[in-house]
Design a protein around this motif. Structure first.
Motif, PDB file in Angstrom:
ATOM      1  N   GLN A 175       0.856  -1.175   0.000  1.00 41.15           N
ATOM      2  CA  GLN A 175       0.000   0.000   0.000  1.00 41.15           C
ATOM      3  C   GLN A 175       0.899   1.233   0.000  1.00 41.15           C
ATOM      4  OE1 GLN A 175      -3.451  -0.024   0.403  1.00 41.15           O
ATOM      5  NE2 GLN A 175      -4.050   1.827   1.455  1.00 41.15           N
ATOM      6  N   VAL A 176       0.729   2.109  -0.971  1.00 38.26           N
ATOM      7  CA  VAL A 176       1.527   3.335  -1.057  1.00 38.26           C
ATOM      8  C   VAL A 176       0.624   4.524  -0.754  1.00 38.26           C
ATOM      9  CG1 VAL A 176       3.004   4.774  -2.506  1.00 38.26           C
ATOM     10  CG2 VAL A 176       3.030   2.286  -2.782  1.00 38.26           C
ATOM     11  N   ASN A 177       1.001   5.298   0.235  1.00 38.28           N
ATOM     12  CA  ASN A 177       0.245   6.501   0.574  1.00 38.28           C
ATOM     13  C   ASN A 177       1.184   7.503   1.238  1.00 38.28           C
ATOM     14  OD1 ASN A 177       0.583   5.588   3.213  1.00 38.28           O
ATOM     15  ND2 ASN A 177      -1.512   4.818   3.392  1.00 38.28           N
ATOM     16  N   GLU A 178       0.627   8.513   1.868  1.00 38.37           N
ATOM     17  CA  GLU A 178       1.462   9.536   2.502  1.00 38.37           C
ATOM     18  C   GLU A 178       2.262   8.985   3.672  1.00 38.37           C
ATOM     19  OE1 GLU A 178      -1.958  11.419   0.414  1.00 38.37           O
ATOM     20  OE2 GLU A 178      -1.782   9.815   1.895  1.00 38.37           O
ATOM     21  N   LEU A 179       1.680   8.041   4.426  1.00 37.35           N
ATOM     22  CA  LEU A 179       2.388   7.465   5.567  1.00 37.35           C
ATOM     23  C   LEU A 179       3.619   6.685   5.120  1.00 37.35           C
ATOM     24  CD1 LEU A 179      -0.649   6.230   7.690  1.00 37.35           C
ATOM     25  CD2 LEU A 179       0.879   8.116   8.259  1.00 37.35           C
ATOM     26  N   THR A 180       3.474   5.860   4.087  1.00 38.26           N
ATOM     27  CA  THR A 180       4.629   5.093   3.600  1.00 38.26           C
ATOM     28  C   THR A 180       5.674   6.018   2.999  1.00 38.26           C
ATOM     29  OG1 THR A 180       3.668   4.704   1.397  1.00 38.26           O
ATOM     30  CG2 THR A 180       3.161   3.094   3.119  1.00 38.26           C
ATOM     31  N   THR A 181       5.211   7.113   2.394  1.00 41.32           N
ATOM     32  CA  THR A 181       6.148   8.081   1.804  1.00 41.32           C
ATOM     33  C   THR A 181       6.985   8.748   2.884  1.00 41.32           C
ATOM     34  OG1 THR A 181       4.624   8.499  -0.035  1.00 41.32           O
ATOM     35  CG2 THR A 181       6.320  10.150   0.380  1.00 41.32           C
ATOM     36  N   ILE A 182       6.315   9.254   3.926  1.00 38.04           N
ATOM     37  CA  ILE A 182       7.023   9.931   5.015  1.00 38.04           C
ATOM     38  C   ILE A 182       8.002   8.975   5.684  1.00 38.04           C
ATOM     39  CG2 ILE A 182       6.771  11.102   7.234  1.00 38.04           C
ATOM     40  CD1 ILE A 182       5.695  12.710   4.890  1.00 38.04           C
ATOM     41  N   ALA A 183       7.551   7.759   5.989  1.00 36.89           N
ATOM     42  CA  ALA A 183       8.407   6.790   6.681  1.00 36.89           C
ATOM     43  C   ALA A 183       9.613   6.411   5.835  1.00 36.89           C
ATOM     44  CB  ALA A 183       7.598   5.549   7.046  1.00 36.89           C
ATOM     45  N   SER A 184       9.401   6.184   4.540  1.00 38.24           N
ATOM     46  CA  SER A 184      10.509   5.773   3.666  1.00 38.24           C
ATOM     47  C   SER A 184      11.533   6.884   3.517  1.00 38.24           C
ATOM     48  CB  SER A 184       9.966   5.363   2.292  1.00 38.24           C
ATOM     49  OG  SER A 184       9.093   4.262   2.385  1.00 38.24           O
ATOM     50  N   ILE A 185      11.054   8.119   3.315  1.00 34.48           N
ATOM     51  CA  ILE A 185      11.987   9.241   3.172  1.00 34.48           C
ATOM     52  C   ILE A 185      12.774   9.446   4.457  1.00 34.48           C
ATOM     53  CG2 ILE A 185      12.147  11.744   2.888  1.00 34.48           C
ATOM     54  CD1 ILE A 185       9.770  11.577   0.987  1.00 34.48           C
ATOM     55  N   SER A 186      12.106   9.340   5.602  1.00 34.26           N
ATOM     56  CA  SER A 186      12.773   9.620   6.869  1.00 34.26           C
ATOM     57  C   SER A 186      13.929   8.669   7.135  1.00 34.26           C
ATOM     58  CB  SER A 186      11.770   9.547   8.021  1.00 34.26           C
ATOM     59  OG  SER A 186      11.357   8.212   8.265  1.00 34.26           O
ATOM     60  N   GLN A 187      13.816   7.426   6.674  1.00 31.39           N
ATOM     61  CA  GLN A 187      14.851   6.444   6.967  1.00 31.39           C
ATOM     62  C   GLN A 187      15.870   6.288   5.843  1.00 31.39           C
ATOM     63  OE1 GLN A 187      14.955   5.443  10.056  1.00 31.39           O
ATOM     64  NE2 GLN A 187      13.047   6.595  10.348  1.00 31.39           N
ATOM     65  N   PHE A 188      15.549   6.789   4.648  1.00 32.71           N
ATOM     66  CA  PHE A 188      16.471   6.641   3.522  1.00 32.71           C
ATOM     67  C   PHE A 188      16.992   7.984   3.021  1.00 32.71           C
ATOM     68  CE2 PHE A 188      14.544   2.507   3.433  1.00 32.71           C
ATOM     69  CZ  PHE A 188      15.541   1.671   2.963  1.00 32.71           C
ATOM     70  N   THR A 189      16.723   9.066   3.755  1.00 34.53           N
ATOM     71  CA  THR A 189      17.080  10.399   3.273  1.00 34.53           C
ATOM     72  C   THR A 189      18.567  10.551   3.009  1.00 34.53           C
ATOM     73  OG1 THR A 189      16.844  12.771   3.716  1.00 34.53           O
ATOM     74  CG2 THR A 189      17.317  11.349   5.611  1.00 34.53           C
ATOM     75  N   ASN A 190      19.407   9.842   3.780  1.00 37.80           N
ATOM     76  CA  ASN A 190      20.855   9.957   3.575  1.00 37.80           C
ATOM     77  C   ASN A 190      21.351   9.106   2.412  1.00 37.80           C
ATOM     78  OD1 ASN A 190      21.172  11.707   5.763  1.00 37.80           O
ATOM     79  ND2 ASN A 190      21.395  10.018   7.210  1.00 37.80           N
ATOM     80  N   HIS A 191      20.466   8.316   1.837  1.00 45.61           N
ATOM     81  CA  HIS A 191      20.859   7.448   0.723  1.00 45.61           C
ATOM     82  C   HIS A 191      20.229   7.888  -0.592  1.00 45.61           C
ATOM     83  CE1 HIS A 191      22.362   4.508   3.691  1.00 45.61           C
ATOM     84  NE2 HIS A 191      21.273   4.805   4.376  1.00 45.61           N
ATOM     85  N   MET A 192      19.347   8.896  -0.536  1.00 43.64           N
ATOM     86  CA  MET A 192      18.559   9.253  -1.705  1.00 43.64           C
ATOM     87  C   MET A 192      19.045  10.528  -2.365  1.00 43.64           C
ATOM     88  SD  MET A 192      14.573   8.385  -0.866  1.00 43.64           S
ATOM     89  CE  MET A 192      14.410   9.752   0.270  1.00 43.64           C
ATOM     90  N   ALA A 193      18.780  10.609  -3.657  1.00 43.97           N
ATOM     91  CA  ALA A 193      18.972  11.839  -4.413  1.00 43.97           C
ATOM     92  C   ALA A 193      17.751  12.028  -5.299  1.00 43.97           C
ATOM     93  CB  ALA A 193      20.237  11.775  -5.253  1.00 43.97           C
ATOM     94  N   GLN A 194      17.429  13.276  -5.596  1.00 50.66           N
ATOM     95  CA  GLN A 194      16.300  13.585  -6.454  1.00 50.66           C
ATOM     96  C   GLN A 194      16.790  13.655  -7.898  1.00 50.66           C
ATOM     97  OE1 GLN A 194      14.354  17.132  -4.942  1.00 50.66           O
ATOM     98  NE2 GLN A 194      14.928  16.605  -2.845  1.00 50.66           N
ATOM     99  N   VAL A 195      16.319  12.736  -8.730  1.00 50.37           N
ATOM    100  CA  VAL A 195      16.764  12.682 -10.126  1.00 50.37           C
ATOM    101  C   VAL A 195      15.550  12.542 -11.037  1.00 50.37           C
ATOM    102  CG1 VAL A 195      18.948  11.602  -9.463  1.00 50.37           C
ATOM    103  CG2 VAL A 195      17.037  10.161 -10.156  1.00 50.37           C
ATOM    104  N   PRO A 196      15.663  12.952 -12.293  1.00 49.73           N
ATOM    105  CA  PRO A 196      14.575  12.692 -13.238  1.00 49.73           C
ATOM    106  C   PRO A 196      14.328  11.194 -13.344  1.00 49.73           C
ATOM    107  CG  PRO A 196      16.151  14.252 -14.145  1.00 49.73           C
ATOM    108  CD  PRO A 196      16.775  13.704 -12.907  1.00 49.73           C
ATOM    109  N   CYS A 197      13.064  10.795 -13.281  1.00 47.58           N
ATOM    110  CA  CYS A 197      12.744   9.364 -13.372  1.00 47.58           C
ATOM    111  C   CYS A 197      13.348   8.751 -14.629  1.00 47.58           C
ATOM    112  CB  CYS A 197      11.230   9.164 -13.371  1.00 47.58           C
ATOM    113  SG  CYS A 197      10.388   9.763 -11.894  1.00 47.58           S
ATOM    114  N   ALA A 198      13.347   9.529 -15.709  1.00 49.65           N
ATOM    115  CA  ALA A 198      13.848   9.017 -16.985  1.00 49.65           C
ATOM    116  C   ALA A 198      15.333   8.698 -16.958  1.00 49.65           C
ATOM    117  CB  ALA A 198      13.559  10.023 -18.097  1.00 49.65           C
ATOM    118  N   SER A 199      16.058   9.221 -15.972  1.00 48.64           N
ATOM    119  CA  SER A 199      17.507   9.015 -15.935  1.00 48.64           C
ATOM    120  C   SER A 199      17.916   7.711 -15.259  1.00 48.64           C
ATOM    121  CB  SER A 199      18.180  10.178 -15.200  1.00 48.64           C
ATOM    122  OG  SER A 199      17.898  10.136 -13.806  1.00 48.64           O
ATOM    123  N   ILE A 200      16.981   7.021 -14.613  1.00 49.51           N
ATOM    124  CA  ILE A 200      17.314   5.773 -13.923  1.00 49.51           C
ATOM    125  C   ILE A 200      17.407   4.642 -14.939  1.00 49.51           C
ATOM    126  CG2 ILE A 200      16.508   4.095 -12.210  1.00 49.51           C
ATOM    127  CD1 ILE A 200      15.311   6.361 -10.637  1.00 49.51           C
TER     128      ILE A 200
END
Length: 659
Positions: free
Chosen positions: A176-201
């Motif tokens: 299930q993907v919603n705002e709660l899963t978004t907040i939780a995922s970002i909070s724990q992976f923020t040091n591993h993530m970068a914002q990139v164009p989806c097309a670049s992956i």
């Protein structure tokens, strides 16, 4: 009835087995009971018959609803690799594009898209098979871009969730993907993530949107466990761990904080979108996130592109469509095409020039490219075709011993080449693109590497790491004269002057620092002391607006971002990791992208230069959580009433950090 004994029950048969689920409700606590391998179908039928009678007698049925989140009744186990539902608040998001990624356990490994789907009218999606099969240990995560959550098609929607570690018993195949899963995922992976164009992956089928790029980081089990401690990604609800923790007050505060952030996010998701400053729910969120964003930083943009052996210099064509790379190890020049989104692709075949090509310079009209060949002491001239391709013209011109950087005067009437092997500078006149030696080489030091001509063409500056000097030269009709020589024990290697001509930054090779200078009528004066960096700095480049510059650190394999104010004060903003032993950097003509050559692995990395203004929901939250203390009160002020997710805190939290 308010509290039925059984809210619903269903079963499914597959592979000769039976699967049975029922939901039991008692005192508003919702609990799943599951049984997975009942081989006797007649037992199941009997059980379901009695259950059906109980439901009929009670007059109850339907789906369970809670005050926290929508509960998915499509079943927690999927017969496909991944299925689930995308929700905005309590509403299904219709027409959202779902992309699934796998990130390995090897350090800095880029993610790969392994599946995609579009949600239906009920917000559900199903991926029948992987486009690329993940391996055990891979982190599987997904994003949902765009769609309609009931308020109209919203281009700002961008939600995410982790599904778990592939091959692990805890992997969730119905998510299930919603705002709660978004907040939780970002909070724990923020040091591993970068914002990139989806097309670049790698493997992406997306054409628009910004997606989280999570690089490989070893065993993902701990990070996934931290997400699960906050939210159940199978149901989209806050985790029961928040109510049963050993420190109830801390857990409850985290629970309220999670609901606060999710409610503000849902207020935007359930609308038709907006832009920063327009007063809408999305506009307010994006405006707050923009105030905390960091412009100028580099984010990966399509990974690396293979070129030749030991690429050193890189230059971009004046029309912005091509990049040229000198491959020191195989005596060739590679051409890459630059797409509108800044990604790179091979163009044509490499062309052979002299021995050990080292550096480029491009004529003002963009039609001629000069390359110094360090191994055979020559400069080759190449013509740029109408299609962007290169072709060698004429015969190489001799230089001094081991030529390095070649620089042109702004009027393109003269060229100067450093000769690291004999401590001299060679001068040439240029006539219709042809180089002709001009006078005798000028002795300037021991091993000069780079030379830079001022924008007015009256001065030139030479970096000599062997002599540990920075030499200022006067330029007149192609003739050079020494003005002064500054002693720099740090070993100056490369230099860049800010577009306003007032400041210069020198990358020092010997002691891993860079120096900042005032530039006044050609004279250089050091500002403060050399700024310690990391290891073996080889190149430096300013953005066209002069607000940022980038330093290439070949020793630590990264490229660092710095800001510079109008007084020459410098602040480090972050770093990016290209390939192995990055060497040289060039910016696109529009200043939106940066390209770095990687000496040891024969590649070029592409990066997007951040504008600092997010346009979607997950990027906004990522920006806010990067500054959790500074943004907590402002986010609390955006909380909707009534709350989409509750309960929320009664007063602003001191931080957005979720413990």
């Amino acid at each position: 009835m308010k509290n039925p004994l059984f809210d619903f029950a269903f079963f499914d048969f597959f592979c000769g087995k039976a699967f049975f689920v029922f939901l039991y409700r008692k005192k508003n606590a919702v609990i799943f009971f599951r049984s997975y391998s009942m081989d006797w179908l007649y037992i199941l039928r009997t059980l379901c018959m009695w259950l059906s009678i109980a439901l009929t007698l009670s007059g109850c049925g339907g789906s369970a609803q809670t005050s926290q989140s929508f509960i998915d009744t499509h079943g927690p186990v999927s017969k496909v690799p991944l299925a689930g539902r995308i929700n905005g608040g309590r509403q299904p998001i219709v027409g959202s594009h779902v992309y699934v990624y796998a990130t390995g356990i090897t350090g800095s490994t880029a993610p790969t898209q392994i599946g995609s789907a579009v949600t239906g009218a009920d917000g559900t999606f199903s991926i029948a098979s992987w486009s690329v099969t993940p391996v055990n240990g891979d982190l599987i995560y997904l994003t949902a871009i765009g769609g309609d959550a009931g308020g109209g098609v919203n281009p700002n929607i961008a939600l995410m969730s982790v599904a778990g570690v592939w091959g692990d018993a805890g992997f969730v195949s119905h998510v299930q993907v919603n705002e709660l899963t978004t907040i939780a995922s970002i909070s724990q992976f923020t040091n591993h993530m970068a914002q990139v164009p989806c097309a670049s992956i790698t493997g992406s089928t997306a054409t628009v949107g910004i997606c989280p790029r999570i690089l490989g980081e070893g065993d993902w089990t701990a990070q996934v466990a931290q997400v699960v401690a906050l939210v159940d990604v199978g149901t989209g609800q806050a985790s029961v761990n928040l109510q049963t923790a050993t420190n109830p007050s801390t857990a409850y505060a985290t629970y309220q904080n999670l609901n606060l952030q999710a409610s503000v996010l849902a207020n935007c998701v359930n609308s038709a979108g907006g832009v920063a400053g327009d007063g809408s729910a999305c506009g307010n969120l994006l405006g707050l996130a923009s105030s905390q964003a960091v412009a100028g930083i580099l984010t990966e943009n399509g990974g690396t592109t293979i070129v030749g052996t030991q690429p050193t210099a890189i230059a971009t064509s004046h029309d912005g469509q091509f990049a040229y790379i000198a491959n020191f190890g195989d005596n060739t020049i590679s051409t890459l095409r630059i797409a509108n989104d800044g990604t790179l692709s091979a163009f044509g075949q490499p062309i052979t020039v002299g021995l050990n090509p080292f550096y480029f310079s491009i004529s003002k009209d963009g039609k001629i490219v000069y390359v110094s060949n360090s191994g055979d002491n020559t400069v080759s001239t190449m013509q740029v075709g109408s299609d962007g391709s290169l072709s060698v013209v004429g015969q190489p011109v001799m230089t001094g011993l081991h030529p390095g950087v070649i620089a042109l005067t702004p009027d393109v009437h003269y060229a100067f080449v450093t000769n690291a092997g004999d401590g001299t500078i060679s001068s040439y006149s240029i006539n219709h693109g042809n180089l002709s030696p001009l006078g005798q080489p000028l002795l300037v030091g021991v091993g000069p590497v780079s030379i830079l001509v001022s924008s007015d063409g009256k001065f030139a500056y030479v970096s000599d790491p062997d002599a540990r000097t920075l030499v200022s030269l006067g330029v007149s009709n192609g003739n050079l004269s020494i003005i002064n020589s500054l002693s720099l024990n740090e070993g100056p290697f490369s230099m860049s002057i800010a577009p306003n001509g007032k400041f210069a930054v020198v990358a020092n090779f010997n002691d891993a620092s860079f120096s900042v200078f005032n530039v006044t009528q050609g004279a250089l004066s050091l500002i403060g002391f050399p700024i310690a960096d990391s290891s073996r700095l080889t190149d430096v480049a300013f953005t066209p607006n002069g607000q940022f510059f980038y330093v290439v650190d070949s020793g630590l394999h990264d490229t660092e971002t710095f800001s510079m104010d109008q007084s020459g004060n410098v602040i480090q903003l972050g770093d990016a990791v290209p390939g192995s032993s990055p060497w040289s950097i060039a910016l696109s003509q529009n200043g939106q992208f940066a390209f770095v050559t990687n000496l040891y692995d024969g590649t070029v990395s592409s990066f997007r230069i951040s504008t600092g203004t997010p346009s979607d929901t997950w990027s906004a939250i990522a920006n806010l959580q990067a500054n959790p203390t500074n943004t907590a009160a402002a986010l609390f002020a955006l909380a909707p009433s009534p709350a989409v997710y509750g309960p929320m805190p009664s007063m602003a939290p001191t931080s957005l950090t979720l413990h």
